[in-house]
Structures are given as structure tokens and as C-alpha cells.
Design a protein around this motif. Sequence first.
Motif, PDB file in Angstrom:
ATOM      1  N   ILE A 133       0.507  -1.747  -0.165  1.00 47.46           N
ATOM      2  CA  ILE A 133      -0.071  -0.044  -0.240  1.00 47.46           C
ATOM      3  C   ILE A 133       0.778   1.473  -0.270  1.00 47.46           C
ATOM      4  O   ILE A 133       1.012   2.573  -0.724  1.00 47.46           O
ATOM      5  CB  ILE A 133      -0.732   0.015   1.159  1.00 47.46           C
ATOM      6  N   MET A 136       2.268   1.654  -3.232  1.00 51.80           N
ATOM      7  CA  MET A 136       1.245   2.951  -4.758  1.00 51.80           C
ATOM      8  C   MET A 136       1.431   3.926  -4.375  1.00 51.80           C
ATOM      9  O   MET A 136       1.194   4.946  -5.450  1.00 51.80           O
ATOM     10  CB  MET A 136       0.090   1.911  -3.566  1.00 51.80           C
ATOM     11  N   ALA A 165      -7.153   2.890  -1.969  1.00 48.44           N
ATOM     12  CA  ALA A 165      -5.287   2.387  -1.179  1.00 48.44           C
ATOM     13  C   ALA A 165      -5.367   3.815   0.321  1.00 48.44           C
ATOM     14  O   ALA A 165      -6.164   3.849   0.467  1.00 48.44           O
ATOM     15  CB  ALA A 165      -4.445   2.575  -1.846  1.00 48.44           C
ATOM     16  N   TYR A 169      -4.450   9.376  -5.033  1.00 46.10           N
ATOM     17  CA  TYR A 169      -5.501  10.177  -5.924  1.00 46.10           C
ATOM     18  C   TYR A 169      -6.730  10.966  -5.436  1.00 46.10           C
ATOM     19  O   TYR A 169      -6.602  11.767  -5.864  1.00 46.10           O
ATOM     20  CB  TYR A 169      -5.875   8.926  -7.160  1.00 46.10           C
ATOM     21  N   PHE A 185     -12.573   3.565  -0.523  1.00 42.01           N
ATOM     22  CA  PHE A 185     -13.375   1.976  -0.354  1.00 42.01           C
ATOM     23  C   PHE A 185     -12.514   1.416  -0.527  1.00 42.01           C
ATOM     24  O   PHE A 185     -11.179   1.466  -1.695  1.00 42.01           O
ATOM     25  CB  PHE A 185     -14.441   1.776  -1.240  1.00 42.01           C
ATOM     26  N   ASP A 186     -12.173   0.715   0.706  1.00 42.61           N
ATOM     27  CA  ASP A 186     -10.986  -0.502   0.439  1.00 42.61           C
ATOM     28  C   ASP A 186     -10.944  -1.772   1.236  1.00 42.61           C
ATOM     29  O   ASP A 186     -12.351  -1.339   2.327  1.00 42.61           O
ATOM     30  CB  ASP A 186      -9.886   0.557   0.190  1.00 42.61           C
ATOM     31  N   LEU A 187     -10.411  -2.417   1.650  1.00 51.88           N
ATOM     32  CA  LEU A 187     -10.528  -3.145   2.383  1.00 51.88           C
ATOM     33  C   LEU A 187     -10.288  -2.591   3.875  1.00 51.88           C
ATOM     34  O   LEU A 187      -9.288  -1.989   3.792  1.00 51.88           O
ATOM     35  CB  LEU A 187      -9.677  -4.556   2.227  1.00 51.88           C
ATOM     36  N   GLY A 212     -15.266  -2.219   2.514  1.00 53.53           N
ATOM     37  CA  GLY A 212     -16.043  -3.405   2.130  1.00 53.53           C
ATOM     38  C   GLY A 212     -15.208  -3.842   1.250  1.00 53.53           C
ATOM     39  O   GLY A 212     -14.020  -3.543   0.705  1.00 53.53           O
ATOM     40  N   ASP A 213     -15.282  -4.895   1.167  1.00 50.62           N
ATOM     41  CA  ASP A 213     -14.859  -5.697  -0.210  1.00 50.62           C
ATOM     42  C   ASP A 213     -15.457  -6.147  -1.813  1.00 50.62           C
ATOM     43  O   ASP A 213     -16.828  -6.561  -1.416  1.00 50.62           O
ATOM     44  CB  ASP A 213     -14.380  -7.596   0.687  1.00 50.62           C
ATOM     45  N   SER A 229      -9.402   2.626 -10.330  1.00 52.03           N
ATOM     46  CA  SER A 229      -7.720   3.050 -11.389  1.00 52.03           C
ATOM     47  C   SER A 229      -6.728   2.309 -10.472  1.00 52.03           C
ATOM     48  O   SER A 229      -6.897   2.045  -8.827  1.00 52.03           O
ATOM     49  CB  SER A 229      -6.683   4.467 -10.468  1.00 52.03           C
ATOM     50  N   ILE A 231      -7.078  -0.964 -11.019  1.00 49.50           N
ATOM     51  CA  ILE A 231      -8.074  -2.361 -10.344  1.00 49.50           C
ATOM     52  C   ILE A 231      -8.074  -3.452 -10.968  1.00 49.50           C
ATOM     53  O   ILE A 231      -7.977  -3.864 -10.640  1.00 49.50           O
ATOM     54  CB  ILE A 231      -9.365  -1.637  -9.503  1.00 49.50           C
ATOM     55  N   HIS A 233      -6.814  -4.229 -14.071  1.00 56.69           N
ATOM     56  CA  HIS A 233      -6.110  -6.015 -13.934  1.00 56.69           C
ATOM     57  C   HIS A 233      -5.846  -7.118 -13.168  1.00 56.69           C
ATOM     58  O   HIS A 233      -5.603  -7.970 -13.178  1.00 56.69           O
ATOM     59  CB  HIS A 233      -4.691  -4.848 -13.941  1.00 56.69           C
ATOM     60  N   ARG A 260      -8.118   3.781 -14.708  1.00 54.83           N
ATOM     61  CA  ARG A 260      -6.701   4.560 -15.342  1.00 54.83           C
ATOM     62  C   ARG A 260      -6.594   3.124 -15.173  1.00 54.83           C
ATOM     63  O   ARG A 260      -6.241   1.910 -14.079  1.00 54.83           O
ATOM     64  CB  ARG A 260      -6.173   5.150 -14.121  1.00 54.83           C
TER      65      ARG A 260
HETATM   66  C1  LIG Z   1      -2.894  -1.682  -7.459  1.00 56.74           C
HETATM   67  S1  LIG Z   1      -3.932  -0.806  -6.227  1.00 56.74           S
HETATM   68  C2  LIG Z   1      -4.092   0.401  -6.486  1.00 56.74           C
HETATM   69  C3  LIG Z   1      -3.920   1.434  -5.832  1.00 56.74           C
HETATM   70  C4  LIG Z   1      -5.263   2.790  -6.456  1.00 56.74           C
HETATM   71  N1  LIG Z   1      -6.088   2.913  -6.219  1.00 56.74           N
HETATM   72  C5  LIG Z   1      -3.791   3.208  -6.978  1.00 56.74           C
HETATM   73  O1  LIG Z   1      -3.840   3.585  -8.618  1.00 56.74           O
HETATM   74  O2  LIG Z   1      -3.113   3.606  -6.570  1.00 56.74           O
HETATM   75  C6  LIG Z   1      -5.686  -1.923  -5.364  1.00 56.74           C
HETATM   76  C7  LIG Z   1      -6.298  -1.323  -4.316  1.00 56.74           C
HETATM   77  O3  LIG Z   1      -7.263  -1.984  -4.802  1.00 56.74           O
HETATM   78  C8  LIG Z   1      -7.708  -2.474  -3.315  1.00 56.74           C
HETATM   79  N2  LIG Z   1      -8.864  -4.274  -2.960  1.00 56.74           N
HETATM   80  C9  LIG Z   1      -7.833  -4.771  -3.732  1.00 56.74           C
HETATM   81  N3  LIG Z   1      -9.117  -6.008  -3.764  1.00 56.74           N
HETATM   82  C10 LIG Z   1     -10.442  -4.894  -3.337  1.00 56.74           C
HETATM   83  C11 LIG Z   1     -11.316  -5.748  -2.776  1.00 56.74           C
HETATM   84  N4  LIG Z   1     -11.659  -7.026  -2.767  1.00 56.74           N
HETATM   85  N5  LIG Z   1     -11.814  -4.847  -1.967  1.00 56.74           N
HETATM   86  C12 LIG Z   1     -11.889  -3.558  -2.034  1.00 56.74           C
HETATM   87  N6  LIG Z   1     -10.386  -2.954  -2.261  1.00 56.74           N
HETATM   88  C13 LIG Z   1      -9.274  -4.172  -2.812  1.00 56.74           C
HETATM   89  C14 LIG Z   1      -6.192  -2.785  -2.215  1.00 56.74           C
HETATM   90  O4  LIG Z   1      -6.125  -2.965  -1.394  1.00 56.74           O
HETATM   91  C15 LIG Z   1      -4.984  -1.800  -2.713  1.00 56.74           C
HETATM   92  O5  LIG Z   1      -5.923  -0.565  -2.169  1.00 56.74           O
END
Ligand SMILES: C[S@@+](CC[C@H](N)C(=O)[O-])C[C@H]1O[C@@H](n2cnc3c(N)ncnc32)[C@H](O)[C@@H]1O
Length: 326
Positions: A133, A136, A165, A169, A185-187, A212-213, A229, A231, A233, A260
Motif C-alpha cells: 500500500i 502504491m 488504497a 489519488y 472504499f477499500d478492505l 468493504g470488499d 484506478s 484495479i 488488471h 485508469r
Molecule cells: C493496485 S492498488 C491501486 C491503488 C490505487 N487505486 C492507485 O491507483 O494507486 C489496488 C487497491 O485495491 C484494493 N483492493 C483489492 N481487492 C479489493 C477488494 N476485494 N475490495 C476492496 N478493495 C480492494 C487494494 O487494497 C488496493 O488498495
Amino acid sequence: MDFSKLLEIAFNFREARVLLTGVELDIFTLLSEQEMDLQEICKELHSEERSTQYLLDAMCAMKLLEKKEGKYKTSTEVVPFLSKHGSECMLPMLEHYANLWHRWSQLTDIVKGKTITIKPVDQMSSDQLKAFILGMHVLALRASKPLLKKLGTVPYKKMLDVGGASGTYSEAFIEINPQLQATIFDLPPVIEIAKERLKDSPYKDKIDFYVGDFYKDELPSGYDFLWLSAIIHQNSREQNVDLYKKCFAALETRGVLWIRDYVMSEDRTSPKTGALFAINMLVGTQGGGTYTFEEIKEDLNYAGFKNVHFKIHGEQMDTVIEAVKE
Ligand SMILES: C[S@@+](CC[C@H](N)C(=O)[O-])C[C@H]1O[C@@H](n2cnc3c(N)ncnc32)[C@H](O)[C@@H]1O
């Protein structure tokens, strides 16, 4: 492609390995604070003399360290990036790369069909998660401002940063769009890291959090702008369709979604960075990859979005696609 270019590609791993070992041992922080001789360094690292010497000398040859009269120190120009006290410290990102090294070394077996256990983000050790994190964050800090400058200001008021994250952003958007209110929104463990990092942010009053997930839970709703962003991939196309449907539900009518990510040519061979990133996803996720514009558009349309088009088109993970909820 000639003989020497092929050799160069095949042997490219040497410098990467030396740098990553330096990161794992935190040699650059140690030697940015004081110069030391070999014996002093071995004592500090609890390391073996011959191997340490070869490693340090290779680092000097690579200009990561300097050696004078038998004493080593971190090169001044890399201190800001490789010392943990540096102003643009890259260590979390490089620690993440060191973790990826182990996965990439299994590529041949994976291509032959070996299944590997992949830990989702929320099952990483807390050290690995923090490295990921904050890594990132380091990348996003550099990339976000020029990208958002190209994209220009937005008229929106409520932004949902899906998988946001630690909020890099969100902060960058608010900086140039002061009317914006953002929700990250994140884990659960990631939201904790975000709260800690943002507690001194000048924009902390404009950012809130939603745990949330996105594989299991709905997204919160009532937003006119969604930012997705880096995500898509990590997901298969099926997972992306599910996520796009949740994004659609989270948006108000006439709201927009910006994605993105890498966007691949129709034959998937360019950009090269995107083709190599697909391998990163192959070794690191169950079904992730990089997608073409047509694939992304088809999946977004399936989820209900209209008017899918490029906002900007780049060669790195700097392409932004817009989709509208009409
Ligand atoms: C590659 S990082 C991208 C972070 C940010 N959006 C950026 O562009 O710098 C992927 C993000 O998605 C979150 N993530 C992954 N699986 C997730 C899920 N099931 N629910 C919520 N967030 C999730 C990760 O914790 C991480 O913060």
C-alpha cells in the motif's frame, strides 16, 4: 535482435537482484547515515564477509554506493530514494518488487499449468500489505499530478475512490478540484493504513472512508464520479463485469466512471509494459490481466454504461477511459 541483445535480456536480472537484496538488508539506509568499512557493515548486518564484500562492490560498480579508502557510503544521488528517511523513499515499492521476484521465478511452471497459491491482499502479512500500500502511494505520488493535470478539472462533487488504497489519488483530485468530497472504499486493514497516512493531510476533512470488499459487498451509492484506478488488471473479465455493475449502481444518473489502467492494442502486443504487466498478474492473481479497449467497452456496456471512450491514451498505466451512466 542480435546475439548481445539476447544475452543482455537474459542476464538483466543481476542488477535487479543486487538492488533488491540491498533493499531487503536495508543497506542504503545504514550507509546513508555513516560511512563504514566491511567489518563494521558485517557486524551490523550479521552477514558473512566474502559475500558481503562482493555485494557491496557490485553496488559500487552500479553507483548505488561509493567506496573510498575501504569505507562504503550510499551515493548521494540515491539517498532520497533508497534511505528510509529519504524525501522520496522508494523502499516500500521495492520491498513489494522483492516479493514479486519469488512469484516471477515460478513463471515456467505456471505456464506449464502449475497452480500456485495466491494470497489476496487482505491475507498478506501486515508487513507485506504495508509495503504494497505504501509502495502504491510512492508510485501514485509521482504519477497522479501530471496525469490529473492532463485530465483537467472536473465539475463533480462526490467522488468514490474504489480500491483507493491510502488515498493518494483522492488527495490529488481534491487539490485541483476543491469542491470535491471523496470516499475511499477499500478492505479493512487498508482503510486503517489510509486513516493513519491521511491524519495530517490538508484534505483530511474532505475525505471519508468506507470499509468493504468489492467482490462481496455493494459499493456505497449517491456519487457523481467514480475513480477506478489500477484495479481492473487484478480481475478476470467476469469479475470486472460484476464490479462495473456495482459501480453503475453506486453512480447517480449522468454520473461518470473513470478507469485508469493499461489498455492493450487489439493484438495485445503493445504497449510492451502492459504485456509484461499481464504476466505480473498471471503470477500474482487468480484471473487478472491487461485488456483491450474493445474488451473493456464490451464489459462496461454489459453492465449498463454508455458512451465509453478514451479520456487520455498513454503507454504506461496512464490511460483513462470514461463511461457514462445515462
Ligand atoms: C493496485 S492498488 C491501486 C491503488 C490505487 N487505486 C492507485 O491507483 O494507486 C489496488 C487497491 O485495491 C484494493 N483492493 C483489492 N481487492 C479489493 C477488494 N476485494 N475490495 C476492496 N478493495 C480492494 C487494494 O487494497 C488496493 O488498495
